[in-house]
Design an enzyme around this catalytic site. Structure first.
Site, PDB file in Angstrom:
ATOM      1  N   GLU A 181     -24.571  74.403  29.135  1.00 31.74           N
ATOM      2  CA  GLU A 181     -25.292  73.340  29.839  1.00 31.74           C
ATOM      3  C   GLU A 181     -26.763  73.307  29.420  1.00 31.74           C
ATOM      4  OE1 GLU A 181     -23.765  72.184  33.855  1.00 31.74           O
ATOM      5  OE2 GLU A 181     -25.747  72.858  34.465  1.00 31.74           O
ATOM      6  N   CYS A 234     -23.264  77.200  47.148  1.00 28.56           N
ATOM      7  CA  CYS A 234     -21.938  77.819  47.292  1.00 28.56           C
ATOM      8  C   CYS A 234     -21.873  78.856  48.414  1.00 28.56           C
ATOM      9  CB  CYS A 234     -21.522  78.467  45.980  1.00 28.56           C
ATOM     10  SG  CYS A 234     -21.563  77.315  44.603  1.00 28.56           S
TER      11      CYS A 234
END
Lengths: 177, 583
Positions: free
Chosen positions: B280, B504
């Site tokens: 990424e 998360c």
């Protein structure tokens, strides 16, 4: 609109088929009404009301389009329609039965009349028979308290109706043959 | 702000005007029970469990919505109050599918503990019950309307915090059901599988689709080589299922526990997080330098992915094409790892342990089969792993701390912070800075992207190139950012979006309760774990360097594209009506 007009237009009305795109003229009707309210989510109830007047009922396909046009979640539109008794997601029958359950009719046995209607037709109040012949609704007062229990079928008033007379009355509205 | 004086149970208290009786009582240490209340998110006064006596009022008042008044005299513990609360709970119980010993929320249920604390020992009301089918159509979430108490917390979280509103109240009075429109199945709706509804459900009406049975079966199969991966956020939360304080770092014990279950290999999703940063980070650099759709948006959070597919399909070109760490890992395990240790990939059963319910949906997506097999066979939530450990009779406290297996157990501090909102951004910046500038970061911490503010913005100087970034968590916050992107405002280069509030660590698969305080504690745990790591930048992970050397070649290379990148599906938010099967 009189009962007879409703009957005629119903026959001419394009059928909304579950799972298929809305007939074009129904979609146009929805859009026209939504546009008149500037696609304002706050006008949801008025919009639904007018669409029901025009289309006759509010099936899933109609509600989905309304939600999309207003940009609100589908469940909000269904939530409103399922909350208010005046909205119907099923088409009304060829014969519309309105049985009064107002106080005067109630104390004179309207509940037993309703139960008999339900068992004869095989549907619960608010529903329509599978053959589309009858729809059954409960209303609060028809303004004929002295005649209770009162049942209206289309434009006919049936006064002091006894449960035992229900089958004979219904037979008059069934298509012969 | 004006102050108001009142007395509660004879004790004087002074609070700001506008405060509710409930919060004023808290200040005195007086506990008023609640059931539907959810601070700042769902304050409706619907359940009537928090009623109190207010002198001069005609009826009992709901403490959670009644503001204090000057001179108010409140009593929270009178016979009338106790009787009213008890009747309310009894009535709720009379229409509740009470099967506590076999319920997924047994011993962690608000209704159960309320009934217990009120001393309810019989059910006086045995009336009609609503019976509705259990909806297990979703890959992630099961709805059991028979245990629903109609508190509507799930509706509020889905609408206000996540901006989705896949479910709502349908029908009226006794007939009311909380569910999708038209009696649709949850799996056929715009539900993004985030599971925030599960976290706020006071009972067992919402829970994750169970994957433990299939994992037990694989563990018991001698022909299967079972490989686990554990997500960053699980290590600061699993302990809670054994009563440890939120945020306790239990990495070593978790690894040991999974081995005790019978796993053949235990790897760390953190390794794949480092791999994600390599891909990424380079993708970002490529889009910045060679042209490409900007701002680029992260793609690690499967709840977020389904959200953009439904609600912002026009922005899909902005999404990074990187798979999430879970899925990158799956593809690497069934190719690189299988080859390296000489295993038949078809014999590998790969289990992920995730703080997330949406991961269950993600691993079943048809495009997640780049190894030629299903890349990840089962995704367990942190809660499910906790349950499996208990089923196996594991005494967590007595476990030794064990390291992950090599080579895919090695990871960095940059990877562990994936678990908190802003973490992926920070990890990416640590690598992007050093790759672009060829200099060592003077300080690895990027404080501006940390913390629980809904939308965070920062600007980073990469040797003369300014990179503007934004971070959003919770999908209603994401909407704010996306609307600006759509309108051509914002001017960002890189955006991190996590579906769940807090990132998360606040995922829908985490132990219950997960509230603001618990989220903060877990975030502290995450950053402590980062500080404890010797290597804190993804591109310095030796096993990652080896993976590229031995197998992948280079970031964004041919093999990477084949295994580590993916495509998305525009879905739309008004789904076509389908003819339903007759009941």
């Amino acid at each position: 609109m009189t009962g007879a007009d409703a009957l005629c237009s119903e026959a001419a009305r394009p059928k909304i088929v579950p799972g298929e795109p809305l007939p074009e003229d129904v979609a146009e009707t929805i859009d026209r009404i939504v546009d008149r309210y500037d696609a304002e989510p706050g006008s949801l109830i008025n919009i639904l009301h007018e669409i029901q007047e025009d289309v006759g009922y509010l099936p899933e396909e109609v509600l989905s389009r309304v939600a999309e046009r207003l940009g609100v979640p589908v469940v909000d539109v269904h939530g409103v329609v399922s909350f208010y008794a005046l909205f119907s997601m099923k088409p009304k029958g060829r014969n519309r039965i309105a049985t009064c359950n107002g106080t005067a009719c109630y104390v004179r046995g309207a509940q037993r009349v309703l139960e008999r209607l339900e068992s004869e037709l095989g549907v619960k109040a608010g529903d329509t028979t599978d053959d589309g012949e009858f729809s059954l609704d409960v209303v609060r007062c028809l303004g004929a308290c002295g005649l209770g229990p009162v049942v209206m079928i289309n434009d006919d008033v049936h006064a002091r109706l006894k449960p035992d007379r229900v089958p004979a009355v219904l037979a008059r509205y069934r298509r012969s043959g | 702000m004006a102050l108001v004086k009142l007395t509660i149970d004879g004790l004087p208290v002074e609070v700001e005007a506008g405060t509710t009786i409930l919060r004023a009582a808290e200040k005195l240490g007086i506990h008023i029970p609640t059931l539907c209340y959810l601070e700042d998110i769902h304050e409706f006064g619907a359940c009537r469990v928090c009623v109190v006596e207010v002198e001069g009022a005609r009826t009992l008042q709901a403490a959670c919505v009644t503001p204090v008044r000057e001179g108010m005299v409140v009593r929270t513990n009178t016979p009338a109050v106790r009787r009213a609360r008890m009747t309310t709970v009894e009535l709720i119980l009379s229409d509740h599918h009470t099967e506590c010993p076999t319920c997924v929320r047994n011993l962690n249920c608000e209704l159960q503990s309320l009934a217990e604390s009120m001393g309810i020992r019989e059910n006086r009301f045995a009336g009609a019950r609503t019976v509705n089918p259990v909806d297990s159509s979703s890959a992630a979430i099961v709805r059991d309307p028979n245990k629903c108490i109609l508190c509507r917390r799930c509706v509020s979280i889905c609408e206000k915090v996540q901006g989705v509103k896949a479910i709502g109240p349908v029908g009226r009075g006794f007939e009311t059901v909380i569910g999708p429109a038209f009696g649709d199945q949850l799996g056929d709706t715009v539900c993004v599988n985030c599971g925030q509804c599960i976290l706020v459900c006071p009972t067992g009406a919402l829970y994750e689709r169970d994957s433990t049975e299939e994992v037990w079966a694989a563990l018991a199969d001698p022909d299967r080589h079972v490989v686990f991966q554990t997500a960053p956020a699980t290590r600061v939360a699993l302990g809670e299922t054994y009563g440890l304080p939120p945020g306790s770092i239990v990495t070593g014990k978790m690894v040991a526990a999974i081995r005790r279950l019978g796993a053949d290999t235990v790897f760390d999703t953190d390794f794949a997080a480092d791999l994600t940063i390599m891909e990424e980070g380079h993708e970002l650099i490529q889009r910045l330098t060679k042209g490409g759709t900007l701002p680029m948006i992260t793609s690690c959070s499967p709840g977020w992915i389904k959200f953009i597919e439904h609600f912002y399909p026009d922005l899909l070109p902005n999404l990074s094409t990187c798979k999430s760490p879970q899925q990158m890992f799956g593809a690497v395990i069934k190719t690189y790892y299988a080859e390296k240790v000489g295993l038949d990939p078809a014999k590998i059963y790969h289990v992920s342990v995730m703080p997330c319910t949406a991961k269950k949906f993600e691993c079943k997506r048809p495009e997640m089969r780049d190894s030629g097999l299903v890349d990840v066979d089962a995704a367990l939530t942190t809660r499910e792993l906790g349950r499996m450990l208990k089923e196996a009779g594991i005494v967590f406290d007595e476990l030794p701390e064990e390291p992950y297996d090599d080579p895919l157990g090695e990871s960095t501090g940059a990877a562990v912070i994936f678990g908190a909102t802003g973490g992926v951004m920070e990890a990416a910046l640590r690598t992007a800075y050093e790759v672009v500038t060829k200099k060592t970061l003077p300080r690895v911490e990027f404080e501006a992207v940390r913390g629980l503010e809904g939308v965070k913005e920062a600007s980073v100087d990469l040797d003369g190139t300014e990179v503007r970034v934004a971070v959003a968590h919770g999908l209603a916050n994401a909407k704010k950012v996306l609307d600006k992107v759509r309108a051509g405002e914002g001017d960002w280069h890189f955006i991190e979006i996590m579906a769940c509030p807090g990132g998360c660590i606040g995922g829908g698969g985490q132990p219950i309760p997960t509230n603001l305080e618990v989220r903060q504690k877990r975030i502290e745990g995450i950053y402590t774990a980062d500080e404890r790591m010797t290597i804190r930048k993804s591109h310095e992970n030796p096993s990652i360097i080896a993976l590229y050397k031995e197998f992948l070649g280079e970031p964004l290379g041919h093999k990477s594209h084949e295994l580590l990148h993916t495509t998305y599906t525009p879905r739309g938010s008004y789904l076509p009506r389908r003819e339903k099967a007759a009941d």
